[in-house]
Write a protein that holds these residues in place. Structure first.
Motif, PDB file in Angstrom:
ATOM      1  N   ALA A   1       0.830  -1.206   0.000  1.00 47.82           N
ATOM      2  CA  ALA A   1       0.000   0.000   0.000  1.00 47.82           C
ATOM      3  C   ALA A   1       0.864   1.255   0.000  1.00 47.82           C
ATOM      4  N   ASN A   2       1.879   1.277   0.844  1.00 45.87           N
ATOM      5  CA  ASN A   2       2.726   2.470   0.954  1.00 45.87           C
ATOM      6  C   ASN A   2       3.800   2.538  -0.115  1.00 45.87           C
ATOM      7  N   ASP A   3       4.137   1.411  -0.659  1.00 46.18           N
ATOM      8  CA  ASP A   3       5.260   1.335  -1.588  1.00 46.18           C
ATOM      9  C   ASP A   3       4.878   0.438  -2.767  1.00 46.18           C
ATOM     10  N   PRO A   4       3.936   0.887  -3.572  1.00 47.02           N
ATOM     11  CA  PRO A   4       3.421   0.007  -4.641  1.00 47.02           C
ATOM     12  C   PRO A   4       4.474  -0.353  -5.689  1.00 47.02           C
ATOM     13  N   LEU A   5       5.548   0.386  -5.741  1.00 47.60           N
ATOM     14  CA  LEU A   5       6.599   0.073  -6.718  1.00 47.60           C
ATOM     15  C   LEU A   5       7.721  -0.761  -6.107  1.00 47.60           C
ATOM     16  N   GLN A   6       7.577  -1.104  -4.856  1.00 49.50           N
ATOM     17  CA  GLN A   6       8.565  -1.923  -4.135  1.00 49.50           C
ATOM     18  C   GLN A   6       9.983  -1.360  -4.265  1.00 49.50           C
ATOM     19  N   GLN A   7      10.076  -0.106  -3.943  1.00 44.01           N
ATOM     20  CA  GLN A   7      11.376   0.564  -4.025  1.00 44.01           C
ATOM     21  C   GLN A   7      12.041   0.728  -2.662  1.00 44.01           C
ATOM     22  N   VAL A   8      11.310   0.387  -1.581  1.00 43.69           N
ATOM     23  CA  VAL A   8      11.876   0.549  -0.240  1.00 43.69           C
ATOM     24  C   VAL A   8      11.854  -0.809   0.459  1.00 43.69           C
ATOM     25  N   ASN A   9      13.001  -1.413   0.553  1.00 37.74           N
ATOM     26  CA  ASN A   9      13.109  -2.730   1.174  1.00 37.74           C
ATOM     27  C   ASN A   9      13.186  -2.586   2.691  1.00 37.74           C
ATOM     28  N   LEU A  10      12.172  -3.105   3.379  1.00 33.64           N
ATOM     29  CA  LEU A  10      12.077  -2.954   4.834  1.00 33.64           C
ATOM     30  C   LEU A  10      12.631  -4.152   5.590  1.00 33.64           C
ATOM     31  N   TRP A  11      13.269  -5.065   4.885  1.00 37.92           N
ATOM     32  CA  TRP A  11      13.747  -6.316   5.505  1.00 37.92           C
ATOM     33  C   TRP A  11      14.615  -6.059   6.742  1.00 37.92           C
ATOM     34  N   GLU A  12      15.491  -5.067   6.648  1.00 38.49           N
ATOM     35  CA  GLU A  12      16.420  -4.811   7.753  1.00 38.49           C
ATOM     36  C   GLU A  12      15.924  -3.699   8.682  1.00 38.49           C
ATOM     37  N   ASP A  13      14.725  -3.182   8.436  1.00 41.41           N
ATOM     38  CA  ASP A  13      14.216  -2.075   9.249  1.00 41.41           C
ATOM     39  C   ASP A  13      13.683  -2.614  10.576  1.00 41.41           C
ATOM     40  N   PRO A  14      14.284  -2.217  11.685  1.00 42.23           N
ATOM     41  CA  PRO A  14      13.842  -2.752  12.984  1.00 42.23           C
ATOM     42  C   PRO A  14      12.374  -2.474  13.281  1.00 42.23           C
ATOM     43  N   ALA A  15      11.856  -1.404  12.708  1.00 42.44           N
ATOM     44  CA  ALA A  15      10.459  -1.066  12.976  1.00 42.44           C
ATOM     45  C   ALA A  15       9.506  -2.134  12.445  1.00 42.44           C
ATOM     46  N   TYR A  16       9.981  -2.950  11.519  1.00 40.24           N
ATOM     47  CA  TYR A  16       9.121  -3.964  10.908  1.00 40.24           C
ATOM     48  C   TYR A  16       9.592  -5.382  11.214  1.00 40.24           C
ATOM     49  N   SER A  17      10.394  -5.518  12.253  1.00 41.79           N
ATOM     50  CA  SER A  17      10.959  -6.845  12.531  1.00 41.79           C
ATOM     51  C   SER A  17       9.881  -7.853  12.919  1.00 41.79           C
ATOM     52  N   SER A  18       8.874  -7.405  13.638  1.00 42.95           N
ATOM     53  CA  SER A  18       7.832  -8.365  14.036  1.00 42.95           C
ATOM     54  C   SER A  18       6.986  -8.765  12.827  1.00 42.95           C
ATOM     55  N   THR A  19       6.725  -7.790  11.944  1.00 43.89           N
ATOM     56  CA  THR A  19       6.000  -8.126  10.708  1.00 43.89           C
ATOM     57  C   THR A  19       6.793  -9.132   9.901  1.00 43.89           C
ATOM     58  N   ARG A  20       8.073  -8.857   9.788  1.00 42.46           N
ATOM     59  CA  ARG A  20       8.942  -9.760   9.042  1.00 42.46           C
ATOM     60  C   ARG A  20       8.954 -11.162   9.665  1.00 42.46           C
ATOM     61  N   SER A  21       9.092 -11.215  10.970  1.00 43.64           N
ATOM     62  CA  SER A  21       9.143 -12.520  11.639  1.00 43.64           C
ATOM     63  C   SER A  21       7.853 -13.296  11.428  1.00 43.64           C
ATOM     64  N   ASP A  22       6.751 -12.601  11.546  1.00 44.45           N
ATOM     65  CA  ASP A  22       5.454 -13.263  11.374  1.00 44.45           C
ATOM     66  C   ASP A  22       5.300 -13.804   9.953  1.00 44.45           C
ATOM     67  N   LEU A  23       5.660 -12.990   8.975  1.00 44.20           N
ATOM     68  CA  LEU A  23       5.519 -13.424   7.583  1.00 44.20           C
ATOM     69  C   LEU A  23       6.481 -14.571   7.259  1.00 44.20           C
ATOM     70  N   VAL A  24       7.698 -14.468   7.733  1.00 44.89           N
ATOM     71  CA  VAL A  24       8.683 -15.516   7.447  1.00 44.89           C
ATOM     72  C   VAL A  24       8.259 -16.840   8.090  1.00 44.89           C
ATOM     73  N   ALA A  25       7.744 -16.754   9.321  1.00 48.04           N
ATOM     74  CA  ALA A  25       7.280 -17.983   9.975  1.00 48.04           C
ATOM     75  C   ALA A  25       6.144 -18.618   9.191  1.00 48.04           C
ATOM     76  N   ASP A  26       5.218 -17.794   8.739  1.00 52.45           N
ATOM     77  CA  ASP A  26       4.102 -18.313   7.940  1.00 52.45           C
ATOM     78  C   ASP A  26       4.618 -18.881   6.611  1.00 52.45           C
ATOM     79  N   LEU A  27       5.585 -18.179   6.035  1.00 46.32           N
ATOM     80  CA  LEU A  27       6.167 -18.634   4.763  1.00 46.32           C
ATOM     81  C   LEU A  27       6.734 -20.048   4.903  1.00 46.32           C
ATOM     82  N   TRP A  28       7.546 -20.263   5.921  1.00 50.03           N
ATOM     83  CA  TRP A  28       8.174 -21.589   6.053  1.00 50.03           C
ATOM     84  C   TRP A  28       7.171 -22.639   6.508  1.00 50.03           C
TER      85      TRP A  28
END
Lengths: 523, 153
Positions: A479-506
């Motif tokens: 929604a905020n980055d429809p062109l996927q130009q800002v990679n939030l993988w290493e952004d600490p503010a999104y670490s819980s989002t990342r963890s949740d998605l990665v856990a679901d992914l695996w």
């Protein structure tokens, strides 16, 4: 008499090339009308962003990990599960006209059934082994007529061209160069790779051929036959060489640069540097990880005018497909089937199309390759209301959808779910995510990606490979980055989002095919 | 230049497997996709399933090392070298390694990719004790059936 199914696929078509999806270059009134009276999916995701794995997913209803076609060049076994076989057994007449690509095209040994059938001019192969131990026509199709992106080779279209218009064979761009690499030679007015002026009249071009052969097969059916027809256009996959007389439809000079194309090299490099290393390495011409893009083309050399011209030619090819589909729809209406035909229109994967300064495709799980056009116009007799579905769905959902249309229960080997007809339907059935995978191993260069699309996020985890140590990833807020130009993988503010998605992914990874099938051809 | 290696373990003695691998004129009996082949001196011509003849130069046929090497000599190859090694594992099994080096690199996969099927076919014939390649070299199928069942030769 039941509902009939026209399954229309294109090859490597971006979501934004359709008018109904906001595209403003190609005119696509036929697909737009189907969307207006049917279900338009805003987040349809392929399970692989290259042809063979993705097409095998459409046919089997399985993820690439499970059907085993883990990259281009790994053939789908003849006895793999097939929704066409289920439909055939249920009494449907079945055909595939156009590009199959369940097996490699480069086949000097003549090993692959689809190439052999074309060489022999046969309609199908009978008594082929099926997944359940029974036998039947090849992959469940009683009628097969094949084409791909040019006039060379032995597929049915190439043979038709050779027999009827032999002077036209050389009019196409040569997709592969003399060393069988994807050709980097430039053409057109700006020297863009895979662009070429094709002197061929429209009537000889493969888009029209696919439509005409489809109509011919439909004309051969009885009025009360139920049928499943996979009409598979090879375009708008490169090369971008539509018939010369059609090129004037869209003046490339009038085409705006795509929104995803950063106009300065500094901006492109800044964005790419925030992604895993293979992105920038490919852009700079330091690493070609896969066969599907020209080995000798360096993306950093792409000019704005080259991109405009490619975009315009791509749009011309989309218009030709739309018009060809219109003729098929008219033929269906003329047979009196109009109320009883479901039409599903989609593609196997997208095209980078200038996003980030890149073209073609590869291990890049972003919208250019992963957001697909998908339209389902249910048979009017089914009485379903038009809708727009925003929840993520996948091509893995097509096979069970075909079963549902035909009044069959989806097979237990299918891993998707019948497509939702609106968001509430998706929510009620727990349809909330799509998975995509990439595995490639080409001459020592290995790349492995796993991606989940869920809750407005796209999250990609990398396994260790040639340039990755397994810690890399990509995380984008759609929604905020429809062109996927800002990679939030290493952004600490999104670490819980990342963890949740990665856990679901695996946790959601499908069962792997065993044993792993060998790579035996480039594509 | 690209290089490709395929290998397979076969439950048959290396000496037996070499009887097939070291006979260049019977390649088509265990390499799927070949319809025939002829040998004249150190020149072998293989005929592909697509109808294409492909000349090769035999480089090495070494029964001591159990190594067979050949080059494809058609112009599309700037370079080609295929090597088939039959390696004794000293337990009445052997490892067969089929390597392909080629320039242009993609040809390593176009041609070398098919070696996977060849190795599988070779194993199938030896471990079932039945097959045209075994017939051609006069290997007794009963003996090889006992190999397949875990016996010794």
């Amino acid at each position: 008499m039941g509902r009939k199914i026209l399954f229309v696929t294109t090859d490597q078509q971006r979501y934004d090339t359709l008018g109904c999806n906001g595209g403003n270059i190609a005119r696509t009134p036929v697909v737009d009308a189907l969307a207006a009276s049917g279900v338009r999916y805003e987040r349809a995701v392929p399970q692989s962003v290259v042809c063979m794995p993705s097409r095998s997913t459409m046919l089997t209803g399985q993820y690439p990990t499970t059907h085993g076609v883990w990259m281009n060049g790994v053939p789908l076994p003849v006895d793999a599960p097939s929704v066409a076989a289920l439909l055939y057994r249920a009494g449907y007449r079945t055909a595939l006209v156009g590009k199959p690509h369940f097996e490699p095209f480069l086949d000097p040994f003549g090993k692959f059934t689809e190439n052999v059938l074309a060489v022999q001019g046969r309609e199908t192969a009978e008594n082929q082994p099926w997944f359940d131990g029974s036998t039947g026509p090849h992959r469940g199709f009683e009628h097969l007529e094949f084409s791909t992106h040019g006039g060379a080779g032995n597929l049915h279209y190439a043979r038709w061209l050779s027999e009827n218009h032999p002077e036209a064979i050389g009019m196409f761009y040569q997709v592969l160069d003399a060393t069988l690499e994807v050709n980097a030679a430039g053409g057109g007015e700006n020297g863009a790779p895979q662009v070429h002026v094709n002197e061929m009249p429209k009537e000889w071009y493969h888009t029209d051929w696919v439509a005409e052969r489809t109509i011919s097969w439909l004309d051969s059916l009885q009025a009360d036959d139920d049928w499943f027809c996979w009409m598979s256009f090879p375009d708008p996959h490169h090369p971008w060489d539509p018939p010369k007389d059609e090129v004037g439809r869209i003046n490339w000079r009038d085409v705006d640069l795509p929104a995803g194309y950063p106009t300065t090299s500094a901006e492109r490099e800044r964005i790419l540097d925030a992604k895993p290393r293979h992105w920038r390495k490919w852009y700079d011409g330091e690493l070609v990880s896969n066969y599907e893009a020209p080995k000798h083309w360096v993306p950093a050399t792409l000019t704005p005018d080259q991109l405009r011209e490619v975009t315009a030619l791509n749009a011309v090819e989309c218009e030709l497909i739309d018009e060809a589909l219109g003729r098929v729809m008219a033929a269906i209406a003329a047979r009196g089937w109009g109320d009883d035909v479901d039409v599903i229109f989609t593609t196997d994967h997208g095209e980078l199309g200038g996003d980030f300064g890149l073209m073609f495709k590869g291990p890049y799980h972003v919208d250019g390759l992963m957001r697909l056009p998908l339209i389902w116009r249910p048979a009017p007799s089914a009485g379903l209301d038009p809708a727009v579905v925003s929840r993520p769905v996948g091509l893995v959902d097509l096979a069970p959808t075909f079963c549902t249309i035909a009044g069959l229960a989806p097979a237990d080997w299918m891993q998707g779910k019948p497509l939702p007809v609106h968001d509430a339907d998706a929510d009620a059935r727990g349809i909330d995510k799509a998975l995509t995978e990439w595995d490639s191993e080409l001459f020592g260069v290995a790349v492995y990606l796993r991606t989940i699309t869920r809750d407005g996020w796209v999250c990609t985890a990398y396994k260790p490979g040639f340039v990755h140590d397994g810690t890399e990833g990509e995380l984008y807020n759609l929604a905020n980055d429809p062109l996927q130009q800002v990679n939030l993988w290493e952004d600490p503010a999104y670490s819980s989002t990342r963890s949740d998605l990665v856990a679901d992914l695996w946790d959601s990874q499908p069962e792997p095919h065993s044993p792993r099938m060998p790579l035996i051809a480039p594509v | 230049m690209a290089t490709l290696r395929r290998e397979i373990r076969i439950h048959a003695p290396a000496s037996e497997v070499w009887k097939v691998v070291g006979r260049p004129e019977i390649l088509h009996l265990w390499f799927p996709g070949l319809t025939n082949c002829t040998v004249d001196g150190n020149v072998r011509i293989i005929f592909l399933g697509s109808g294409m003849p492909m000349p090769e130069e035999i480089i090495t046929n070494d029964s001591l090392q159990r190594r067979f090497q050949y080059r494809i000599t058609v112009p599309i190859f700037k370079f080609h070298l295929a090597t088939v090694d039959v390696i004794d594992l000293f337990d009445d099994t052997c490892l067969v390694v089929y390597s392909t080096e080629a320039d242009p690199g993609v040809m390593a996969l176009v041609i070398g990719g098919a070696t996977t099927g060849a190795l599988e076919e070779l194993r199938k014939q030896f471990e079932s004790g039945v097959g045209p390649a075994l017939d051609a070299v006069g290997i007794n199928s009963n003996i090889n059936s006992s190999v397949a069942a875990g016996g010794t030769v």
